[in-house]
Design a protein around this motif. Structure first.
Motif, PDB file in Angstrom:
ATOM      1  N   ARG A  92      68.152 -15.310 -36.128  1.00 41.47           N
ATOM      2  CA  ARG A  92      68.026 -16.934 -36.344  1.00 41.47           C
ATOM      3  C   ARG A  92      67.952 -17.101 -37.531  1.00 41.47           C
ATOM      4  N   LEU A  93      67.475 -16.215 -38.629  1.00 41.38           N
ATOM      5  CA  LEU A  93      67.658 -16.754 -39.916  1.00 41.38           C
ATOM      6  C   LEU A  93      69.154 -16.863 -40.472  1.00 41.38           C
ATOM      7  N   ALA A  94      69.925 -15.661 -40.054  1.00 45.10           N
ATOM      8  CA  ALA A  94      71.487 -15.666 -40.507  1.00 45.10           C
ATOM      9  C   ALA A  94      71.984 -16.758 -39.615  1.00 45.10           C
ATOM     10  N   LEU A  95      71.830 -17.218 -38.613  1.00 41.06           N
ATOM     11  CA  LEU A  95      72.517 -18.408 -37.984  1.00 41.06           C
ATOM     12  C   LEU A  95      71.946 -19.525 -39.081  1.00 41.06           C
ATOM     13  N   GLY A  96      70.819 -19.609 -39.167  1.00 41.52           N
ATOM     14  CA  GLY A  96      70.377 -20.993 -39.946  1.00 41.52           C
ATOM     15  C   GLY A  96      70.964 -20.985 -41.254  1.00 41.52           C
TER      16      GLY A  96
END
Lengths: 222, 222
Positions: free
Chosen positions: B17-21
């Motif tokens: 989720r953080l990488a996508l963000g």
């Protein structure tokens, strides 16, 4: 020349040896008795684990997958991780399968129980662990059967690090004579193809004092 | 739009989720109750684990590190794995540290014991596991202290996936209120910097029914 700190029968170290072999990169090997937790080695890799590769410029790279990604980035000829992001995702998925799942379900139960326990004087192998490892091994061999029934190599039409990784893990179990090849002819045919590669020869020549491999281990026509 | 199959409080799903963000890629999330071993999900990922990402073309990518490598290859702006093979090797070394070592030594002992056991009705958490997790957590926080005493971010001068991965793991422990921030001021300052990134906001908004986070969890000035 590159230097690889390794342990005999570690599938992770074997994976790196195979990758270096496929890249035709010369390297020296040094056994690291990781259980001694040598200060100089902990300074190289604070996890205290093998493999660690020191390249010709003195850079140290820790961990089998990190080393293999590094080698593929530095020595681009004959890419081991595949070409294209989707293909690489499939190669990496299968690498993770064997490095994490196969190792936990099979390698730990068979190789660690039978070999590491004996060498470290940690007592008799657990028969329930060995039984579990044997049962799990059938499931993984069936998955290889299934994959190579549909593809030339595990991740697709090209030989990749997925094949080397799976074969590295299987080879440590095969060193103990514990692989039921007779029940898995497709997996056997695939393993014979990996085993016949020049990069595999040094691994087939491994001979641990006090624990010799069975005769078929180094046999290309097993 | 991309679809992420995930589990609440899974550090691996949070990492994705953080990488996508950070890549500013929009995505939907769907909770996958992996313990139900749903046939359609097993067809997507035969390990039966989260995270799994289905991209806009319908390709499915399994496993947090495989997904993050894929995202960095497909969406090259703001590289998360660093630039240069040596730098990427250091980023990947630290990712492996947190995904494997921190998770086994801390995450399993604290988050799995306290949350997953309760939700799955597997009995009371083991107090010896929780004590071990707490002791191990200090060692990992001291390692973060040591790293950010020497570098701006964990792997060097740039924020990378190493920071996101470490913060994803720590954030699940912090959700339980178990991180002794007062004893590790350098790690705390580093975490405050990661926590203040826009990519972190959705993770700080997580709220599991029946297990609310402590007040400081979402507080940027904790």
């Amino acid at each position: 020349m590159m230097l690889l700190y390794h342990l005999w029968l570690s599938p992770f170290c074997r994976k790196v040896r195979l990758a270096l072999g496929e890249k035709q990169l010369p390297f020296k090997m040094q056994v690291e008795k990781v259980w001694e937790r040598r200060d100089d080695f902990l300074a190289l890799n604070p996890t205290g684990e093998c493999p660690v590769l020191v390249d010709e410029d003195g850079n140290r790279i820790c961990g089998s997958q990190v080393i293999c990604e590094y080698l593929d980035e530095m020595y681009g000829a004959r890419p081991l991780l595949g070409t294209g992001a989707i293909e690489r995702a499939e190669v990496r998925r299968l690498i993770d399968w064997f490095d994490r799942k196969f190792y936990a379900e099979v390698g730990v139960n068979l190789v660690e129980e039978k070999i590491m326990k004996r060498f470290l004087g940690l007592g008799e192998p657990s028969s329930s662990a060995i039984r579990a490892g044997g049962r799990n091994l059938h499931i993984h061999l069936a998955y290889i059967d299934w994959l190579v029934d549909r593809r030339t190599w595990l991740a697709g039409e090209e030989m990749t690090l997925a094949d080397l990784t799976a074969a590295a893990h299987l080879s440590t179990v095969d060193y103990l004579g514990d692989v039921p090849w007779g029940d898995h002819s497709e997996a056997k045919d695939w393993y014979a193809r990996v085993k016949s590669r020049p990069s595999f020869r040094p691994v087939l020549a491994d001979h641990i004092p006090g624990a010799p491999p069975p005769r078929h281990y180094a046999d290309l026509d097993f």
